[in-house]
Scaffold this motif. Structure first.
Motif, PDB file in Angstrom:
ATOM      1  N   VAL A  88      -7.928   1.871  -9.535  1.00 59.67           N
ATOM      2  CA  VAL A  88      -6.779   2.466 -10.229  1.00 59.67           C
ATOM      3  C   VAL A  88      -6.222   1.419 -11.177  1.00 59.67           C
ATOM      4  O   VAL A  88      -5.882   0.305 -10.749  1.00 59.67           O
ATOM      5  N   TYR A 110      -2.866  -1.891  -3.100  1.00 56.83           N
ATOM      6  CA  TYR A 110      -2.584  -2.621  -4.327  1.00 56.83           C
ATOM      7  C   TYR A 110      -3.200  -4.022  -4.263  1.00 56.83           C
ATOM      8  O   TYR A 110      -3.265  -4.643  -3.199  1.00 56.83           O
ATOM      9  N   LEU A 170      -7.946   3.320  -4.789  1.00 54.87           N
ATOM     10  CA  LEU A 170      -7.663   4.629  -4.211  1.00 54.87           C
ATOM     11  C   LEU A 170      -8.732   4.981  -3.187  1.00 54.87           C
ATOM     12  O   LEU A 170      -9.922   4.925  -3.494  1.00 54.87           O
ATOM     13  N   THR A 184      -4.646  10.615   1.378  1.00 50.32           N
ATOM     14  CA  THR A 184      -5.101   9.589   0.442  1.00 50.32           C
ATOM     15  C   THR A 184      -4.282   8.317   0.625  1.00 50.32           C
ATOM     16  O   THR A 184      -3.098   8.368   0.957  1.00 50.32           O
ATOM     17  N   HIS A 185      -4.928   7.184   0.389  1.00 49.36           N
ATOM     18  CA  HIS A 185      -4.298   5.872   0.519  1.00 49.36           C
ATOM     19  C   HIS A 185      -4.567   5.081  -0.755  1.00 49.36           C
ATOM     20  O   HIS A 185      -5.641   5.197  -1.356  1.00 49.36           O
ATOM     21  N   THR A 186      -3.620   4.248  -1.129  1.00 47.44           N
ATOM     22  CA  THR A 186      -3.755   3.337  -2.268  1.00 47.44           C
ATOM     23  C   THR A 186      -3.409   1.937  -1.811  1.00 47.44           C
ATOM     24  O   THR A 186      -2.325   1.709  -1.254  1.00 47.44           O
ATOM     25  N   ARG A 216      -9.916   8.091  -0.887  1.00 42.43           N
ATOM     26  CA  ARG A 216      -9.728   9.534  -0.762  1.00 42.43           C
ATOM     27  C   ARG A 216     -10.877  10.199  -0.012  1.00 42.43           C
ATOM     28  O   ARG A 216     -11.317  11.296  -0.368  1.00 42.43           O
ATOM     29  N   GLY A 245      -4.695  -1.054  -8.294  1.00 44.39           N
ATOM     30  CA  GLY A 245      -4.964  -0.763  -6.892  1.00 44.39           C
ATOM     31  C   GLY A 245      -6.331  -0.144  -6.699  1.00 44.39           C
ATOM     32  O   GLY A 245      -7.134  -0.032  -7.627  1.00 44.39           O
ATOM     33  N   GLU A 263       5.606   5.110  -1.252  1.00 43.55           N
ATOM     34  CA  GLU A 263       5.092   4.122  -2.196  1.00 43.55           C
ATOM     35  C   GLU A 263       5.514   2.711  -1.798  1.00 43.55           C
ATOM     36  O   GLU A 263       6.592   2.496  -1.231  1.00 43.55           O
ATOM     37  N   THR A 284     -11.782   8.710 -10.486  1.00 45.03           N
ATOM     38  CA  THR A 284     -11.015   9.011  -9.283  1.00 45.03           C
ATOM     39  C   THR A 284     -11.627  10.139  -8.460  1.00 45.03           C
ATOM     40  O   THR A 284     -11.085  10.491  -7.407  1.00 45.03           O
ATOM     41  N   GLN A 286       0.834  -1.192   0.000  1.00 42.51           N
ATOM     42  CA  GLN A 286       0.000   0.000   0.000  1.00 42.51           C
ATOM     43  C   GLN A 286       0.867   1.240   0.000  1.00 42.51           C
ATOM     44  O   GLN A 286       2.068   1.195   0.303  1.00 42.51           O
TER      45      GLN A 286
END
Length: 514
Positions: free
Chosen positions: A204, A118, A215, A114-116, A217, A213, A61, A197, A13
């Motif tokens: 993503v 994967y 997202l 914000t978080h992503t 937000r 991934g 990242e 988004t 993540q």
């Protein structure tokens, strides 16, 4: 022989921590900051937000946060980057702080982190988007906050209240690009926006340098690294929970869009004081609403097993537990913004000093746990001990296997009740069969001799006649004596010893000759 091994572990993540600069130019602060040495495998990028003057974004990242040691290393490095930015801002005559903290008339407004998360394939991406969509009102109520300054702000999420760039997440029936085009067309037709988004939770696509991934937000920028760590751990548990659902062949159901939008609006305006509509198709009455705290509590209960898999400790979860579980143990539902609000009443200098202490505290629990232990140490330890036991039970359950057998260390009352019911049913069935001799006919199942329903009556009547010929003092083959025969005859509505009539529900003809 080991043929294959499948491990369902934590996902990679990324997150972006948003900061504000007051009294100096944000681009100059970023340019003059001296980046510290990064640990192996960690990297971070720092940039000034071109669309919102005064905001700085620090992005890390490809993090793996599956253990406390990994989390200590990742957030320790983040803290070092924040300190370098704070030193640069101080050299330029400014101050670095969290967005939404009013340290002067030129302080930037509220923003978000914000978080992503994967994923490994399209199925996992679909399930994770829909899972986060389902819990997005609870996440907004738990992680949202108002501005901190001389005037109190009781809104649930100041960032989402003022934003014109957010849409409620749509349900994804599939993460296939062709289906995403249909979702994009629907958003364009209804809201005039064609960018996925813009949703609170968005898929993503995969690129050359990073996998696909999800997202997230819809979470406000937090006041401390401790709060950011707790929320990253919560999202990692949700990603692990979605991954386990995919491996088990399960999907996430669709919540009506109207219900989700109403619950989201209540979370944005009222926070944890809101009451949510139930997740059903029927129109809910006001009495059927669920408190937002109860929704968050259900979310945490559902994530016990993933949190145990991530080796979470209760101190890390304090920013999430105290606002929800605190009142049950006699603690006030305190959050980090409440600590700053109390400092704001004592003046702007006290607010600036407390905001700096809070921002650069990366300890599990941080300044919030320290203040709670100072005011109510016994109740805090009661809450931490309760969650330590719950996480330990979840870990024991995982080690003993998630399916089938009885859980070790968990609640086995249901298993014991099931065992007792089974024993009672077995004893009751055999007793009734021995007392009346026709238990198999009433239940429609074969009796103790293996005869079917139509074969029982003639054999039993013959047994009864032979029993009466033997002067009624001995038991018949059906296991019934005089008392059993009399009780059975009275239930049939005839005198004892009278002619046998057909049982209710017994076919009139077709009896076999046995």
């Amino acid at each position: 022989m080991l043929v294959s091994l499948t491990v369902v572990g934590a996902a990679r993540q990324s997150f972006t921590k948003t900061l504000a600069v007051t009294g100096a130019d944000a681009e100059a602060v970023v340019a003059s900051a001296w980046p510290p040495a990064a640990p192996p495998g960690l990297m971070a990028s720092v940039e000034a937000d071109p669309r919102h003057p005064g905001l700085v974004r620090v992005t890390q990242e490809g993090l793996w946060l599956g253990s406390p040691v990994a989390r200590d290393e990742a957030f320790g490095y983040l803290l070092a980057r924040l300190r370098s930015l704070a030193d640069a801002a101080q050299r330029l005559g400014g101050v670095l702080h969290a967005p939404g903290v009013s340290l002067g008339p030129s302080s930037p407004p509220a923003a978000g982190d914000t978080h992503t998360l994967y994923v490994t394939d399209a199925a996992e991406q679909e399930v994770l988007v829909n899972l986060l969509r389902r819990y997005s009102p609870a996440l907004i109520a738990l992680c949202g906050r108002g501005t901190v300054g001389p005037q109190p702000d009781r809104v649930g999420s100041r960032w989402l209240t003022d934003s014109r760039e957010h849409l409620t997440t749509r349900y994804l029936a599939s993460a296939d690009p062709r289906h995403l085009e249909h979702v994009r067309a629907d958003i364009r037709r209804r809201d005039g926006i064609a960018d996925l988004t813009r949703m609170d939770v968005a898929p993503v696509p995969e690129t050359d340098d990073r996998p696909a991934g999800v997202l997230v937000r819809c979470i406000d920028a937090q006041l401390s690294v401790t709060d950011l760590r707790a929320q990253a751990l919560l999202l990692a548990a949700l990603a692990l929970y979605a991954r386990r659902k995919v491996r088990a062949g399960n999907r996430e159901g669709n919540i009506p869009q109207a219900v989700l939008e109403k619950n989201r609006a209540r979370a944005v305006t009222q926070g944890l004081r809101a009451r949510f509509l139930p997740e059903g198709d029927r129109a809910a009455r006001a009495a059927d609403t669920v408190p937002a705290r109860e929704s968050v509590r259900r979310l945490l209960d559902e994530l016990l097993l993933p949190l145990g898999r991530l080796e979470a400790v209760p101190e890390e979860l304090v920013p999430l537990l105290v606002p929800v579980e605190g009142p049950d143990t006699g603690l006030p539902p305190t959050r980090s913004q409440d600590v700053l609000t109390a400092a704001a009443r004592r003046g702007p200098n006290e607010l600036a000093a407390q905001a700096e202490l809070l921002l650069f505290d990366a300890r599990p629990g941080g300044l919030l746990l320290e203040s709670l232990r100072r005011d109510a140490p016994g109740r805090v330890e009661l809450l931490l001990g309760s969650w330590a036991r719950r996480l330990a039970r979840a870990e024991d359950t995982r080690r003993s296997g998630s399916g089938g057998g009885r859980r070790k260390g968990g609640d086995t009352r249901g298993d014991k009740r099931g065992d007792k019911r089974g024993e009672k049913a077995a004893r009751g069935g055999s007793d009734r069969a021995g007392a009346s001799g026709n238990h198999g006919r009433r239940s429609g199942r074969p009796d103790r001799t293996g005869q079917d329903q139509r074969g029982n009556p003639r054999r039993n009547r013959g047994d009864q006649d032979r029993g009466r010929d033997r002067r009624g003092g001995q038991r018949t083959r059906g296991g019934s004596g005089d008392a059993g025969t009399t009780a059975r005859d009275s239930r049939r509505g005839r005198e004892p010893g009278g002619p046998a009539g057909p049982e209710p529900g017994t076919p009139r003809g077709g009896m076999s000759d046995t």
